[in-house]
Design a protein around this motif. Structure first.
Motif, PDB file in Angstrom:
ATOM      1  N   LEU A   1      -0.558  11.578   2.826  1.00 20.34           N
ATOM      2  CA  LEU A   1      -0.323  10.213   3.267  1.00 20.34           C
ATOM      3  C   LEU A   1      -0.523  10.210   4.782  1.00 20.34           C
ATOM      4  O   LEU A   1       0.413  10.467   5.537  1.00 20.34           O
ATOM      5  CB  LEU A   1       1.107   9.814   2.898  1.00 20.34           C
TER       6      LEU A   1
ATOM      7  N   LYS B   1       0.826   4.060  -2.984  1.00 19.83           N
ATOM      8  CA  LYS B   1       0.567   5.458  -2.674  1.00 19.83           C
ATOM      9  C   LYS B   1       1.701   6.367  -3.156  1.00 19.83           C
ATOM     10  O   LYS B   1       1.469   7.402  -3.793  1.00 19.83           O
ATOM     11  CB  LYS B   1       0.369   5.612  -1.164  1.00 19.83           C
TER      12      LYS B   1
ATOM     13  N   ASN C   1       0.823  -1.208   0.000  1.00 18.79           N
ATOM     14  CA  ASN C   1       0.000   0.000   0.000  1.00 18.79           C
ATOM     15  C   ASN C   1       0.859   1.261   0.000  1.00 18.79           C
ATOM     16  O   ASN C   1       0.551   2.229  -0.700  1.00 18.79           O
ATOM     17  CB  ASN C   1      -0.926   0.013   1.216  1.00 18.79           C
TER      18      ASN C   1
END
Lengths: 239, 239
Positions: free
Chosen positions: B229, B189, B185
């Motif tokens: 993030l 991202k 992940n």
DNA sequence: CTTTTTATAGTCCTACTGACCATTAAGAAG
DNA sequence: CTTCTTAATGGTCAGTAGGACTATAAAAAG
């Protein structure tokens, strides 16, 4: 921080400068004072003054804030250190290091010249013209900081009176960001963030508005927004 | 900023304090110097020193950074003003206003005592013990700031060498935040955020690693992360 | 050759968000 | 009183981002 005695050091004057922002008539406005003497005589400048020998910069900033705005109680206002400006030539007269603060006000009483400010008044953020010293830069930094903090903190309520409508809260975002937001989406987002605002039980604002009266809300206990409320299209989106 | 002559003002000593952070051995580490004299003799303190008469605080901070780390070129390092500490009693000897900076280093050469620092070394952020003066507070503020900026800026690359793997970049986030992240992940991202990192064409890191060699990346031109993030579960999620 | 380790690729599902449309409740206009 | 306007509020729908998870690839270790 080591060996003071081995160093020669120059004494500096330390001041605070205040970027006091509010929203009046749907516009972002700044509290400015007119300079009465050189340098920059006749130019507008951010209010401020010297830090006294027994004060912290924070204390000095709050004292100046009270003096310049003429408000009796400034203890509840949002006051936040911005950054420190220390270029050797930023004041032509002497070496002055200035700690800048940003303050946010809900309503906007016209300042009475409480301190020794020659003339103090609110001016629109856009078109505040070239300010004295490096105050244009300080003001721009304050605007950037506030705009960014609106995204991930509950700071917007600092621009609102104790009880406010969601429309007023949305106007804060739109005014500071200079964008328009979708009202239902804004509403959904704010209400979904627990602790951002709390409904005032049976209250609605009936003050002369034309449409349906809006429910009133108070600032909630939260300070951070998770997830954040991002402003639309700052730069190219990813993906 | 109005009428200097009407004011008596106290001269202050102005210093800079540096919170220099790096990641060594998978831990967040801070550059500290040992104090040789009172007050706080024997305690660790942040490096720093006086701002010279013709310097800005930024210039002084970069000079001190070079002196304390012993690095030949500190021009490329990330150096950021944190905030200014001005409590009247923060130094028992005299009135000192200190502008704190945070610097981030990629690799971590053991500091040679280049300046006049009695003893300078890297210490883990956790367990750096009580520091001299208000330096615990400054260090904690630096950590908070860096942790927050990792969320919405590309700052993490400042902890990495010019070419780095995504695993190394992820380690920066995990070390500063103290959390673990899902590797696929994180990868998705980072790569989806245009301008965050750029692939180095045909390169892979082969340095003794046990698993599949990782591709190398460089820091891209972007400075902000959109969308951010976010670190996992800081407080209760909304909804 | 098999195991271990790490990087990389892809899937599934939920939550959030942007773009809408609909309804409600007030004042204003006729 | 009815209609229009205005603003608040309630809802739908699709696209997307992100968390959890599985699978494959490429190296070293045994």
């Amino acid at each position: 921080m080591k060996g003071y005695d081995k160093y020669a050091f120059e004494p500096f004057a330390v001041t605070v400068d205040l970027a006091v922002l509010t929203i009046r008539a749907g516009r972002l406005q700044v509290l400015l004072v007119e300079r009465g003497q050189e340098p920059y005589a006749g130019r507008w400048a951010l209010p401020g003054g010297f830090v006294l020998p027994d004060e912290s910069a924070e204390t000095a900033a709050r004292r100046e804030l009270a003096e310049e705005t003429g408000l009796a109680d400034v203890s509840g206002l949002h006051l936040e250190q911005l950054r420190t400006y220390s270029e050797p030539d930023r004041d032509p007269r002497m070496r002055v290091v200035s700690v800048a603060y940003t303050a946010l006000l809900p309503d906007a009483p016209e300042p009475r010249g409480g301190g020794d400010a020659a003339r103090a008044r609110w001016l629109p953020y856009d078109g505040a013209g070239p300010l004295a010293f490096d105050h244009d830069r300080i003001l721009a930094d304050a605007h950037d900081r506030i705009g960014a903090k609106l995204e991930y903190t509950c700071l917007a309520t600092a621009f609102c009176p104790p009880e406010f409508t969601l429309g007023e809260l949305q106007l804060v975002y739109e005014t500071v960001w200079g964008t328009e937001l979708d009202r239902p989406n804004f509403r959904r987002k704010v209400l979904a963030t627990s602790g951002f605002v709390e409904a005032v039980p049976g209250a609605a604002r009936l003050t002369g508005g034309r449409g349906k009266p809006a429910a009133l809300y108070r600032a909630g206990p939260a300070t951070a927004l998770h997830p954040p409320l991002l402003r639309p299209s700052r730069e190219g989106r990813s993906s």
